[in-house]
Scaffold this active site. Sequence first.
Site, PDB file in Angstrom:
ATOM      1  N   PRO A 172       0.836  -1.206   0.000  1.00  0.00           N
ATOM      2  CA  PRO A 172       0.000   0.000   0.000  1.00  0.00           C
ATOM      3  C   PRO A 172       0.869   1.254   0.000  1.00  0.00           C
ATOM      4  O   PRO A 172       1.825   1.345   0.754  1.00  0.00           O
ATOM      5  CB  PRO A 172      -0.794  -0.094   1.305  1.00  0.00           C
ATOM      6  N   GLU A 173       0.556   2.184  -0.874  1.00  0.00           N
ATOM      7  CA  GLU A 173       1.282   3.454  -0.886  1.00  0.00           C
ATOM      8  C   GLU A 173       0.435   4.496  -0.175  1.00  0.00           C
ATOM      9  O   GLU A 173      -0.695   4.232   0.231  1.00  0.00           O
ATOM     10  CB  GLU A 173       1.594   3.849  -2.335  1.00  0.00           C
TER      11      GLU A 173
END
Length: 293
Positions: free
Chosen positions: A2-3
């Site tokens: 996840p960014e």
Amino acid sequence: MPELPEVETVRRGLAPVLVGRRISGLDARRPDLRFPLPERFRERLVGQKVVRLDRRAKYLIAGLSGGEDLVMHLGMTGRFTVVHHGVAEQPGEYVHETGPDLAHDHVVLRLADGTKVIYNDPRRFGFMVMMPHASRPEHPLFRKLGAEPLSEELTAAYLARRAFGKKVNLKAFLMDQHVVAGLGNIYVSEALFQAGLSPNRAASTLANARGGPTEKARKLVHAIKSVLESAIEAGGSTLRDYRNANGKKGAFQQRFAVYDRAGKTCLKPNCGGTVRREVHSGRATFYCPRCQR
Ligand SMILES: [Zn+2]
């Protein structure tokens, strides 16, 4: 992994569930994730009210009524599922889908209103730590973090100051968490593309001879904020679609302008270049050598 936009989408999905609610129970189904879970985890959480849910870089931070912060990092594969009245929802959508697997439900927060917030993490690179809110900025995880990209801290003048005289290239400069916090591989590629700057350009060219910002620094700051904001907006709309779909997950179409498009034609109008993939410090960088200089 996840960014920042996915983490922010998760925060926005979890905030209405958690904030203002009291934690009435905790199941920790193993002693550790990437690191051991906090000592006396249950005693420190149960009975506490969540007073806010913040994000700093890729950390989610639940502020508790007793003055401690619960800091959560999703690692590579961490997700939250909210179970309310028997209906499960997952706030946030991911570029890389992870399937539901009960064996990886490691931590379950029970709220006084009957809601369960379940943390699932097959690869267990995520972690949870607790610390007093007042001393959090001095904690090793936070002390050296750079500017928060969507805050007013990130300005062209700030980037120029940090880049002045630096020998590194723009890709490495932007990946450095001490410069800009939470900006990962995907959005560095996207921001450089939007700004028309090559990842191989010297970071020092963001500053003029006196250390002030150049036009390139201004373009880059605008691009960083803009790619992150659009990605968060896309996550948000996916979340709304998802909620309307009676528990059926809609296809998530994350569209990138340059990331993962090696060999394809550049999307910039009238460019006609071909996107190139290069590996910098083990991470792939995508850029168009024709319009990114
Ligand atoms: Zn191009």
